[in-house]
Scaffold this motif. Structure first.
Motif, PDB file in Angstrom:
ATOM      1  N   ASN A   1       0.866  -1.065   0.020  1.00 18.41           N
ATOM      2  CA  ASN A   1      -0.126  -0.126  -0.048  1.00 18.41           C
ATOM      3  C   ASN A   1       0.691   1.181   0.078  1.00 18.41           C
ATOM      4  O   ASN A   1       0.652   2.188  -0.775  1.00 18.41           O
ATOM      5  N   THR A   2       1.890   1.381   1.023  1.00 15.10           N
ATOM      6  CA  THR A   2       2.901   2.472   0.871  1.00 15.10           C
ATOM      7  C   THR A   2       4.222   1.962   1.066  1.00 15.10           C
ATOM      8  O   THR A   2       4.251   0.777   1.608  1.00 15.10           O
TER       9      THR A   2
ATOM     10  N   MET B   1       5.546   7.022   0.561  1.00 14.74           N
ATOM     11  CA  MET B   1       4.905   6.895  -0.827  1.00 14.74           C
ATOM     12  C   MET B   1       3.837   5.951  -1.069  1.00 14.74           C
ATOM     13  O   MET B   1       3.845   4.785  -0.816  1.00 14.74           O
ATOM     14  N   SER B   2       2.812   6.217  -1.864  1.00 11.99           N
ATOM     15  CA  SER B   2       1.699   5.510  -1.927  1.00 11.99           C
ATOM     16  C   SER B   2       2.005   4.891  -3.053  1.00 11.99           C
ATOM     17  O   SER B   2       2.985   5.066  -4.236  1.00 11.99           O
ATOM     18  N   ARG B   3       1.098   3.664  -3.617  1.00  9.10           N
ATOM     19  CA  ARG B   3       1.304   2.848  -4.737  1.00  9.10           C
ATOM     20  C   ARG B   3       1.205   3.824  -5.806  1.00  9.10           C
ATOM     21  O   ARG B   3       1.841   3.455  -7.022  1.00  9.10           O
ATOM     22  N   ASP B   4       0.319   4.754  -5.995  1.00  3.80           N
ATOM     23  CA  ASP B   4       0.141   5.654  -7.194  1.00  3.80           C
ATOM     24  C   ASP B   4       1.140   6.883  -7.187  1.00  3.80           C
ATOM     25  O   ASP B   4       1.283   7.560  -8.229  1.00  3.80           O
ATOM     26  N   GLY B   5       2.226   6.622  -6.377  1.00  2.00           N
ATOM     27  CA  GLY B   5       3.453   7.579  -6.472  1.00  2.00           C
ATOM     28  C   GLY B   5       3.354   8.661  -5.543  1.00  2.00           C
ATOM     29  O   GLY B   5       4.182   9.633  -5.389  1.00  2.00           O
ATOM     30  N   ARG B   6       2.356   9.316  -4.889  1.00  2.00           N
ATOM     31  CA  ARG B   6       2.143  10.273  -4.329  1.00  2.00           C
ATOM     32  C   ARG B   6       3.067  10.127  -3.103  1.00  2.00           C
ATOM     33  O   ARG B   6       2.899   9.267  -2.194  1.00  2.00           O
ATOM     34  N   THR B   7       3.449  11.523  -2.550  1.00  2.00           N
ATOM     35  CA  THR B   7       4.372  11.211  -1.383  1.00  2.00           C
ATOM     36  C   THR B   7       4.103  12.280  -0.207  1.00  2.00           C
ATOM     37  O   THR B   7       4.070  13.354  -0.755  1.00  2.00           O
TER      38      THR B   7
ATOM     39  N   ALA C   1       7.323  -1.007   4.636  1.00  2.00           N
ATOM     40  CA  ALA C   1       6.475  -1.067   3.740  1.00  2.00           C
ATOM     41  C   ALA C   1       5.336  -1.807   4.354  1.00  2.00           C
ATOM     42  O   ALA C   1       5.395  -2.454   5.483  1.00  2.00           O
ATOM     43  N   ASP C   2       3.949  -1.467   3.948  1.00  2.00           N
ATOM     44  CA  ASP C   2       2.715  -2.280   4.581  1.00  2.00           C
ATOM     45  C   ASP C   2       1.932  -2.716   3.722  1.00  2.00           C
ATOM     46  O   ASP C   2       1.785  -2.161   2.362  1.00  2.00           O
ATOM     47  N   ARG C   3       1.051  -3.894   3.985  1.00  2.00           N
ATOM     48  CA  ARG C   3       0.572  -4.629   3.063  1.00  2.00           C
ATOM     49  C   ARG C   3      -0.458  -5.332   3.949  1.00  2.00           C
ATOM     50  O   ARG C   3      -0.144  -6.028   4.896  1.00  2.00           O
ATOM     51  N   TYR C   4      -1.842  -5.131   3.695  1.00  2.00           N
ATOM     52  CA  TYR C   4      -2.809  -5.835   4.602  1.00  2.00           C
ATOM     53  C   TYR C   4      -2.553  -5.622   5.994  1.00  2.00           C
ATOM     54  O   TYR C   4      -2.605  -6.677   6.718  1.00  2.00           O
ATOM     55  N   GLU C   5      -2.230  -4.210   6.363  1.00  2.00           N
ATOM     56  CA  GLU C   5      -2.246  -4.112   7.710  1.00  2.00           C
ATOM     57  C   GLU C   5      -1.251  -4.324   8.489  1.00  2.00           C
ATOM     58  O   GLU C   5      -1.183  -4.658   9.748  1.00  2.00           O
ATOM     59  N   ARG C   6      -0.225  -5.142   7.757  1.00  2.00           N
ATOM     60  CA  ARG C   6       0.950  -5.568   8.311  1.00  2.00           C
ATOM     61  C   ARG C   6       2.031  -4.817   7.843  1.00  2.00           C
ATOM     62  O   ARG C   6       2.213  -4.566   6.405  1.00  2.00           O
ATOM     63  N   ASP C   7       3.081  -4.586   8.670  1.00  2.00           N
ATOM     64  CA  ASP C   7       4.259  -3.599   8.446  1.00  2.00           C
ATOM     65  C   ASP C   7       5.705  -4.567   8.384  1.00  2.00           C
ATOM     66  O   ASP C   7       5.894  -5.566   9.041  1.00  2.00           O
TER      67      ASP C   7
END
Length: 115
Positions: A32-33, A51-57, A97-103
């Motif tokens: 996700n970020t 930085m989000s997946r779409d590149g916003r920081t 990095a984080d994904r599905y509420e896991r860091d």
């Protein structure tokens, strides 16, 4: 299991520059970020840039205008370009990095700004 491998820290004089790298063991598009945190001695870990997946920081106020987060899609690597470094930037810098509420965290790399 996801691993984040960091590199690029070191000793630099005030006003100097460093570039940190973080290479995840899986495509960074699954996260996700991705971002950078730092922890100075005796202080809490704090956000530097995210930085989000779409590149916003988003940047911490203390580093705006001096630090730039970016990514290289072909190399599956994210970077933190740090310019105009100050002694108060001295810290251990961590990639996160984080994904599905896991860091997931990198091992950390020391940045020391001193004359």
């Amino acid at each position: 299991q996801v691993q984040l491998v960091e590199s690029g820290g070191g000793l630099v004089q005030p006003g100097g520059s460093l570039r940190l790298s973080c290479a995840p063991s899986r495509s960074f598009f699954i996260f996700n970020t991705m971002g950078w945190y730092r922890q100075a001695p005796g202080k809490q870990r704090e956000l530097v840039a995210a930085m989000s997946r779409d590149g916003r920081t988003n940047y911490a106020d203390a580093v705006k205008g001096r630090f730039t987060a970016s990514r290289d899609n072909a190399k599956n690597t994210v970077f933190l370009q740090m310019n105009s470094l100050k002694p108060e930037d001295t810290a251990v810098y961590y990639c996160k990095a984080d994904r599905y509420e896991r860091d997931y965290w990198g091992q950390g790399t020391q940045v020391t700004v001193s004359s």
